[in-house]
Design a protein around this motif. Structure first.
Motif: not given
Length: 243
Positions: A66-68, A70
């Motif tokens: 998810r962070r990647c 984003c």
């Protein structure tokens, strides 16, 4: 990152090339979005390497899918915003009847030279945003590598230090080539600028660097390294036989 525009390649092989106003604006927009997005992506990659080296055991948790996503979405969002701003400002100008672009493609320096209206406000906005994108991302990369070096220096094994830092070699090479040409093209003093120099540099970062990027990043692959050594070894043998 850059996609080679067929019209750029056609311009390099012909003495004259005709491009419509709409095609010029479209080419300018997509060129800008690619350049700005690559700036952001290179800084994201630097941060990714910092997390991987400083906290290898917590990397999966720190850089979750998810962070990647984003970070990648933020990079493309920043590139899209910059392209819209730069294209809108540039093509809001009034251009003279002399519409011959002394360049290989529709870029900012030659377009500003064709403008009949006052370009002061437009240049301030474009230059400020362009410099901000380049310098801000360069600062993120610099801080990331300072922290990477700090983490590497804490390692006990000298061999481990070299091996760890070597994983950053391809990224550092790409950063040096890309940001070096951008700084030379857009940030250096306007008093020392030459359109002929800009034309040479533009070919370098639109044609040469995209061709080198696959080689730069694939050199980390063991099979590619072995094939490269094999080719260079054959070349050295053939040279010695000729001598």
């Amino acid at each position: 990152m850059f996609n080679l525009n067929p019209m750029i390649l056609a311009t390099l092989t012909k003495d004259k090339m005709i491009i419509s106003y709409g095609q010029c604006a479209t080419q300018f927009f997509f060129f800008t979005i690619c350049a700005a997005t690559e700036c952001f992506l290179l800084s994201v990659m630097a941060y990714d390497r910092y997390v991987a080296i400083s906290n290898p055991l917590l990397y999966t948790a720190a850089m979750s899918p998810r962070r990647c996503w984003c970070l990648v979405a933020g990079a493309y969002g920043g590139g899209l915003f910059g392209a819209i701003l730069r294209t809108t400002c540039t093509f809001s100008l009034f251009f003279c009847e002399n519409n011959q672009i002394n360049f290989f493609f529709c870029d900012l320096p030659p377009l500003l030279k064709l403008a009949c209206s006052d370009t002061t406000n437009v240049e301030i906005i474009i230059v400020f945003f362009g410099n901000f994108v380049i310098l801000a991302n360069a600062l993120v990369i610099l801080i990331s590598y300072m922290l990477i070096i700090k983490a590497i220096m804490k390692m006990q094994s000298s061999g481990g230090r070299v091996k760890t830092f070597s994983t950053c070699a391809s990224h550092l090479t790409a950063v040096a080539l890309f940001f070096g040409t951008l700084i030379f093209m857009y940030i250096r003093s306007s008093s020392g600028k030459s359109l002929e120099e800009d034309k040479i540099v533009s070919v370098f970062y639109t044609v040469v660097i995209p061709m080198l990027n696959p080689l730069i990043y694939s050199l980390r692959n063991k099979d590619v390294k072995a094939a490269f050594r094999k080719v260079t070894g054959r070349f050295q043998v053939s040279q010695s036989l000729q001598n």
